[in-house]
Design an enzyme around this catalytic site. Structure first.
Site, PDB file in Angstrom:
ATOM      1  N   LYS A  88      42.600  38.149  45.210  1.00 35.92           N
ATOM      2  CA  LYS A  88      43.804  37.557  44.563  1.00 35.92           C
ATOM      3  C   LYS A  88      44.456  36.508  45.456  1.00 35.92           C
ATOM      4  CE  LYS A  88      48.311  39.153  42.582  1.00 35.92           C
ATOM      5  NZ  LYS A  88      48.716  37.822  42.528  1.00 35.92           N
ATOM      6  N   LYS A 125      48.107  44.571  46.131  1.00 37.73           N
ATOM      7  CA  LYS A 125      48.756  43.584  46.901  1.00 37.73           C
ATOM      8  C   LYS A 125      48.852  44.043  48.445  1.00 37.73           C
ATOM      9  CE  LYS A 125      51.642  40.620  44.908  1.00 37.73           C
ATOM     10  NZ  LYS A 125      52.267  40.856  44.062  1.00 37.73           N
TER      11      LYS A 125
HETATM   12  S1  IVH Z   1      43.215  37.562  36.732  1.00 40.63           S
HETATM   13  C1  IVH Z   1      45.114  39.076  32.603  1.00 40.63           C
HETATM   14  N1  IVH Z   1      42.177  37.110  38.959  1.00 40.63           N
HETATM   15  O1  IVH Z   1      47.692  36.788  39.951  1.00 40.63           O
HETATM   16  C2  IVH Z   1      44.745  38.476  33.849  1.00 40.63           C
HETATM   17  N2  IVH Z   1      44.273  36.483  38.586  1.00 40.63           N
HETATM   18  O2  IVH Z   1      49.219  38.576  39.267  1.00 40.63           O
HETATM   19  C3  IVH Z   1      45.612  37.973  34.892  1.00 40.63           C
HETATM   20  N3  IVH Z   1      45.480  35.758  40.420  1.00 40.63           N
HETATM   21  O3  IVH Z   1      48.709  35.196  37.285  1.00 40.63           O
HETATM   22  C4  IVH Z   1      44.513  37.242  35.854  1.00 40.63           C
HETATM   23  N4  IVH Z   1      43.772  35.498  41.927  1.00 40.63           N
HETATM   24  O4  IVH Z   1      47.969  33.613  38.920  1.00 40.63           O
HETATM   25  C5  IVH Z   1      43.304  37.269  37.986  1.00 40.63           C
HETATM   26  N5  IVH Z   1      40.963  36.679  40.755  1.00 40.63           N
HETATM   27  C6  IVH Z   1      42.189  36.624  40.195  1.00 40.63           C
HETATM   28  C7  IVH Z   1      43.412  36.054  40.462  1.00 40.63           C
HETATM   29  C8  IVH Z   1      44.458  36.480  39.700  1.00 40.63           C
HETATM   30  C9  IVH Z   1      44.901  35.168  41.731  1.00 40.63           C
HETATM   31  C10 IVH Z   1      47.058  35.357  40.103  1.00 40.63           C
HETATM   32  C11 IVH Z   1      46.903  34.818  38.690  1.00 40.63           C
HETATM   33  C12 IVH Z   1      47.930  35.613  37.862  1.00 40.63           C
HETATM   34  C13 IVH Z   1      48.468  36.638  38.916  1.00 40.63           C
HETATM   35  C14 IVH Z   1      48.864  37.979  38.461  1.00 40.63           C
END
Ligand code: IVH
Length: 691
Positions: A121, A329
């Site tokens: 993430k 997280k």
């Molecule tokens: S998937 C519907 N993959 O985390 C899917 N998000 O808490 C949502 N983020 O808004 C996104 N790394 O800004 C995805 N490998 C990753 C990610 C990621 C960071 C962020 C992204 C999203 C937020 C959600």
């Protein structure tokens, strides 16, 4: 804010007032990401200042907020609706929560087997990039949009284009290989690498600007900057993780999506793994946590996504988040502790930084007993008292920060206000605060703290790169009176070093070798090492390139200095002032006598980092919107690049304008990256920043 005083009767006064207000709002907006006033109110202040400066050009100062490109509100960007909403994710904080989620997923998936793609993430901002068909069967980036509220984002295409991990065009062949239609959308995360973040803050510090609080805020501020060349300098990185065709996820599995994105030339995070049980998820998470500090960019957890798109469809969405994905997280790297005292540190430039002396607290694997309080304004804004309990955060390997005062039954407020010293804590000289700056500085040119910090700065990796010249060594060199300026480093002898604590023959020789090696670091690094005000890494590189030797720089006139990109009156003034000081000239002479190379060398590491297009071959085709063919050629060559008449495998970039002909076809055929004029300009800028 009161009624404006009549700008005509007191324009100078009003301009100063507006500048100070705008700087304050910039701070809230750009640094703290917490604006206090609406964009419209900000614009009104800015417009008033612009008007005063237009009517009274003599009042215009180079550091006026009207002259700064960053930190402006996002009003300049158009709002665009997303092809499908950009959702957020539900969070999990423990393996129990992951197990609950896994159970729900499996129930809903019925008989379908479930696998998950585990990804990092990334702590950045999500953006959507739209690609459209080119005439030659390929695709080109047409739009980059921020997430915004998830439904509608801002069109930041010109900024996205400067991010070098975003391909501007993709060839027909590559699309065919992946079997992707010509129109598609890529989603992913824009992050600011830690090195870029640190450099940004070093520059802001040198310019007396408040520091950005973390890489994510800095990346957010950067993407909203209205000047793409600045964005190019910030070295943002884009990691791709979704591919959509007509608003639908594509192709059938997340694992295939990531592979396809990599094949298309996007940067895809290599830390990813297919997992099928909670144990495997936990293992991946543990590994991510242990590798976290060494990644070079920030992550705040792990994202788990159901791998099969068919199963994703079946699971669907709840309100704002998909049921098929979850964010694990990491527990925040923060802790609560008490401020026992506030001390003040003196930096290389004499800047005084207040530091909180804390009851030691264990945060994210290390014990923290000190944290920076930035400046007097920061203490005032938090209303900090000695004895307060505070939340302290540690991000990556950045210095710990006090983020807020904690007050409840167990954590009563402190009672001792902090008074900023009027004398330098090291040399007891007077301290002053220059108008318009947030920092207090010690005025004594010979303050011992300045010398100590200058030596440490001189040895830094990004400066003269003298490994082993750390705090303990520098302090001993000073205590024994072995060095009185950075130049004295070059007359150190083996016996001098062996006499120091924890030094033996081998370590003494190693340090001497390092010091000797630094003589060949080149002009750009020497300029940084000299500590000329406002001359950071990038400016030093540009100056070295332009003047080629310290003597040429020294005899440069204001006009010649200001011909250098990014050098304005403030920097040229600082350079001229530096070269009139006899002490500085003596220092330069001693360094020269010691054999320190003060010329700019080409094709060396410094040069590569300082941004030449050396080694790159360009082919120009078609008519560019603003540059003539000759100008483009000259600028490429000035930057060390070559231009050629025909496209071959050896061509690094084809720069195509209106009515580009067969050279463009050839470029696409050979998969040579194609730039338009904006792309070329971005490359000049991006290339001239250090890597
Ligand atoms: S998937 C519907 N993959 O985390 C899917 N998000 O808490 C949502 N983020 O808004 C996104 N790394 O800004 C995805 N490998 C990753 C990610 C990621 C960071 C962020 C992204 C999203 C937020 C959600």
């Amino acid at each position: 804010m009161g009624e404006p005083t009549n700008p005509d009767s007191a324009p100078a006064h009003r301009a100063a007032e507006l500048r100070s207000q705008l700087r304050r709002h910039d701070h809230f907006y750009y640094v703290l990401d917490a604006p206090e006033i609406t964009d419209a109110a900000y614009d009104a202040l800015m417009n008033e200042l612009k008007r005063i400066e237009a009517e009274h050009p003599e009042l215009l100062t180079p550091d006026s907020p009207t002259q700064r490109v960053g930190g402006k509100p996002a009003e300049g960007f158009q709002k665009v609706r997303h092809s499908r909403p950009m959702l957020s994710l539900d969070n999990a904080y423990s393996s129990e929560e992951l197990a609950d989620w896994d159970r729900r997923v499996r129930e809903l998936a019925g008989l379908l087997p479930v696998e998950y793609m585990a990804e990092l993430k990334l702590d950045g901002l999500s953006v959507a990039l739209h690609y459209q068909a080119t005439e030659t069967g390929g695709a080109r980036l047409v739009r980059g949009i921020t997430r915004g509220d998830g439904q509608t984002g801002e069109d930041v295409t010109s900024n996205i284009r400067t991010i070098r991990s975003v391909p501007l065009t993709i060839s027909a062949e590559t699309l065919n290989k992946v079997r992707l239609p010509q129109g598609f959308e890529v989603r992913g995360e824009v992050v600011m690498p830690e090195a870029a973040f640190q450099r940004l803050n070093e520059e802001r510090e040198q310019q007396g600007l408040p520091l950005a609080v973390n890489p994510r805020n800095a990346a957010a501020g950067t993407l909203r900057t209205l000047e793409p060349s600045i964005v190019a300098n910030r070295r943002l990185v884009f990691f791709a993780y979704f591919l959509l065709v007509e608003g639908e996820y594509w192709p059938q599995r997340q694992r295939a999506t990531l592979d396809a994105l990599a094949a298309l030339g996007f940067r895809v995070n290599p830390h990813r793994k297919l997992v099928s049980s909670v144990e495997e998820m936990s293992r991946f998470i543990d590994q991510a946590e242990s590798e976290r500090a060494a990644l070079g960019y920030e992550i705040d957890g792990v994202v788990l996504k159901v791998d099969s798109h068919a199963t994703q469809l079946r699971l669907g969405y709840t309100g704002r988040a998909p049921r098929w994905a979850i964010a694990y997280k990491f527990t925040a790297k923060s802790g609560i502790t008490q401020i026992n005292a506030i001390t003040v540190q003196v930096g290389r430039t004499g800047k005084l930084t207040p530091v909180a002396e804390l009851t030691p607290v264990f945060i994210g694997g290390t014990t923290v007993s000190r944290a920076t309080l930035h400046n007097a304004d920061f203490i005032e804004r938090l209303g900090l008292l000695i004895g307060d309990w505070v939340r302290v955060e540690r991000g990556g390997d950045v210095i710990p920060k006090v983020v807020e005062v904690v007050e409840d039954a167990d954590h009563p407020r402190g009672n001792l206000p902090f008074v900023f010293p009027v004398l330098c804590p090291e040399c007891h000289s007077e301290v002053v605060r220059v108008e318009g700056e947030v920092d207090y500085r010690c005025v004594n040119a010979n303050c011992p703290a300045k010398l100590r910090e200058s030596l440490l700065h001189f040895g830094r990796r990004s400066v003269m790169n003298i490994e082993g010249l750390g705090e303990a060594v520098v302090q001993q060199l000073l205590d024994r009176g072995l060095v009185h300026s950075v130049a004295d480093l070059y007359s150190l002898k083996k016996e001098d070093l062996i006499a120091l604590d924890r030094f033996a023959e081998k370590s003494a020789v190693a340090l001497l070798v390092e010091i000797d090696r630094s003589k060949r670091a080149g002009l750009a690094r020497v300029l940084m090492g000299l500590g000329i005000r406002f001359v950071g890494e990038r400016t030093a590189a540009l100056l070295a390139l332009e003047f080629g030797s310290i003597d040429a720089l020294r005899s440069a006139t204001t006009e010649e200095l200001e011909r250098v990109e990014e050098v304005g009156p403030r920097i040229s003034q600082a350079i001229l002032e530096f070269f009139v000081q006899p002490a500085n000239l003596a220092l330069i002479q001693t360094l020269k006598d010691a054999g320190v190379d003060m010329t700019a060398e080409r094709k060396t590491r410094t040069d590569r980092l300082s941004g030449q297009l050396a080694g790159l071959t360009f082919v120009l085709t078609g008519t560019l919107p603003t540059l003539t063919r000759d100008e483009a050629k000259r600028r490429i060559e000035d930057a060390g690049g070559k231009t050629a008449g025909s496209v071959s495998k050896k061509t690094n970039y084809v720069v195509a304008g209106e009515e580009a002909g067969s050279k463009l076809d050839k470029a696409l055929e050979l998969k040579v990256p194609v730039l338009d004029e904006a792309g070329l300009l971005a490359l000049f800028n991006a290339k001239s920043a250090a890597d």
